[in-house]
Design an enzyme around this catalytic site. Structure first.
Site, PDB file in Angstrom:
ATOM      1  N   LYS A   8       0.798  36.402  31.425  1.00 17.09           N
ATOM      2  CA  LYS A   8      -0.430  35.834  30.842  1.00 17.09           C
ATOM      3  C   LYS A   8      -1.287  35.152  31.914  1.00 17.09           C
ATOM      4  CE  LYS A   8       0.237  37.185  26.595  1.00 17.09           C
ATOM      5  NZ  LYS A   8       1.288  38.171  26.865  1.00 17.09           N
TER       6      LYS A   8
HETATM    7  C1  LIG Z   1      -1.332  39.495  21.288  1.00 24.45           C
HETATM    8  C2  LIG Z   1      -0.014  38.825  21.552  1.00 24.45           C
HETATM    9  N1  LIG Z   1       0.544  38.100  20.572  1.00 24.45           N
HETATM   10  C3  LIG Z   1       1.708  37.462  20.752  1.00 24.45           C
HETATM   11  C4  LIG Z   1       2.377  37.509  21.952  1.00 24.45           C
HETATM   12  C5  LIG Z   1       3.709  36.835  22.041  1.00 24.45           C
HETATM   13  O1  LIG Z   1       3.781  35.825  22.990  1.00 24.45           O
HETATM   14  P1  LIG Z   1       5.198  35.490  23.642  1.00 24.45           P
HETATM   15  O2  LIG Z   1       5.539  36.581  24.608  1.00 24.45           O
HETATM   16  O3  LIG Z   1       4.949  34.179  24.344  1.00 24.45           O
HETATM   17  O4  LIG Z   1       6.194  35.354  22.555  1.00 24.45           O
HETATM   18  C6  LIG Z   1       1.823  38.253  23.018  1.00 24.45           C
HETATM   19  C7  LIG Z   1       2.415  38.359  24.352  1.00 24.45           C
HETATM   20  O5  LIG Z   1       3.529  38.436  24.706  1.00 24.45           O
HETATM   21  C8  LIG Z   1       0.607  38.943  22.804  1.00 24.45           C
HETATM   22  O6  LIG Z   1       0.062  39.686  23.774  1.00 24.45           O
END
Ligand SMILES: Cc1ncc(COP(=O)(O)O)c(C=O)c1O
Length: 385
Positions: A190
């Protein structure tokens, strides 16, 4: 003679600011090695100040944040939740965790985000969804005025999945703060990272209090371990939050570099008739997390061929998210599209799209290498046609 392997260019790798270690050192020096502590509280306050909202809860992932957001909105067994099809599966999985059923909504061309027209169509068949997950894809805000007007008409709350769009704005307002509840991700790829982590943000204190309760195993206020509800172990560690504080200090610098990368590609590819950069809707400023592009309609080249070629030149790209309604795990789930051209917009973007390297550590020389390789690829393809 074999070709010398050039330096690897990455899609989007962690980019440390140099400020992280002092926060981590402080955690060690004060023995705050726990899922709470000054870095956690500091990170939450700093995110609130940055995004312009009131309350934040640092969690172990963005997925955990979506899970608790939907739980707060009362999503449970038998409920329906609307979710865009063109997204990462983490936007939809928590709907299943809660025993609810997702209904997938197509994208609009202008921003690749949830189409208001398709959303309106979904309401005709499902007038009472419990919530709508709206995603700001690849760092660009969805069209909230339109989506909210429809949601408000039906009195359905929005969970704003701003996992990819921290720092982006919609009509001057920071994304993540527009829906009833917003979430961010600090996963490794990110725009800023804590190695893994997430944040849930809201304007109302009662939301954060309840979320914190669930995120810490739902322990009741009692002189012994008392539980009336099922909880989760979802809090962010104080060490990890230290990385986040160090990263947040350079977020605006990272956004500026991401924009530079996107603009570089726009400029370099303006005369390349085979490729088109993703559209930027006029209503806000993205954080340009990933620079995406599509191969123009009618060009008989699949993104995979270009991605394979780039990989052979040590350049990392990535396909566009495969739409949720095409995923085997979501087979049979309802999908709503509103595309006068016929096929769904999400399917079309998936079929023709790709993510170009968007690493903030890239130099102009690296960018030029990407541009040259992409141009050569299409040149060779054109010669073959
Ligand atoms: C659009 C979107 N939603 C949710 C997530 C979930 O985040 P995390 O990986 O921190 O659980 C991500 C990325 O991983 C994402 O790109």
């Amino acid at each position: 003679m074999t070709e010398k392997k050039e330096k690897r260019i990455l899609l989007a790798s962690p980019h440390m600011s140099g400020y992280e270690m002092s926060y981590i050192q402080e955690a060690f020096d004060t023995n705050w090695i726990a899922p709470l502590g000054p870095n956690v509280t500091g990170f939450e306050k700093e995110i609130c100040a940055y995004a312009g909202t009131n309350y934040a809860e640092a969690l172990s992932s963005g997925t955990a944040a979506i899970h608790l957001a939907l739980m707060y909105l009362g999503v449970g067994k038998g409920d329906t939740v609307f979710c865009p099809s063109l997204t990462f599966s983490a936007s939809a999985n928590p709907i299943i965790y809660l025993g609810a059923t997702p209904v997938f909504i197509d994208s609009e061309r202008e921003s690749w985000n949830m189409s208001p027209a398709a959303l309106a169509k979904a309401f005709e068949k499902y007038p009472h969804p419990k919530a709508i997950v709206v995603v700001n894809l690849y760092g660009q805000s969805a069209d909230f005025d339109q989506l909210k007007a429809i949601a408000d008409e039906h009195q359905v709350p929005i969970v704003e999945d701003a996992a990819e769009s921290l720092g982006a704005t919609y009509k001057g307002v920071k994304t993540g703060t527009i829906g009833e509840i917003g979430i961010y991700s600090f996963n490794g790829n990110k725009i800023i990272t804590t190695s893994g982590g997430g944040m849930l943000v809201a304007r109302e204190k009662k939301i954060i209090e309840k979320v914190e309760f669930w995120a810490t195993q739902a322990k009741e206020h009692a002189p012994y371990y008392q539980h009336k509800e099922i909880g989760y172990n979802y809090r962010m560690s104080n060490v990890v939050a230290g990385i986040g504080r160090g990263q947040l200090r350079v977020l605006d610098e990272r956004i500026a570099k991401k924009k530079y990368i996107f603009d570089y590609y726009v400029d370099a590819f303006q005369d390349l008739e085979e490729l088109e950069m993703m559209p930027i809707a006029g209503y806000g400023e993205p954080n340009y997390w990933l620079s995406c592009a599509t191969i123009r309609p009618g060009i008989e080249v699949r993104p995979k061929a270009l991605l394979d070629y780039l990989a052979s030149k040590n350049i990392e790209g990535r396909p566009i998210w495969k739409p949720m309604h095409l995923q085997p795990v979501f087979k049979g789930v309802d999908f709503f599209s509103h595309n006068p051209e016929g096929t769904s917009v999400a399917e079309d973007i998936f079929a023709r799209g790709l993510c170009l390297p968007s690493d903030t550590k890239m130099t102009d020389e690296d960018l030029e290498r990407v541009v040259t390789r992409v141009s050569w690829f299409f040149g060779a393809e054109a010669a073959r046609r």
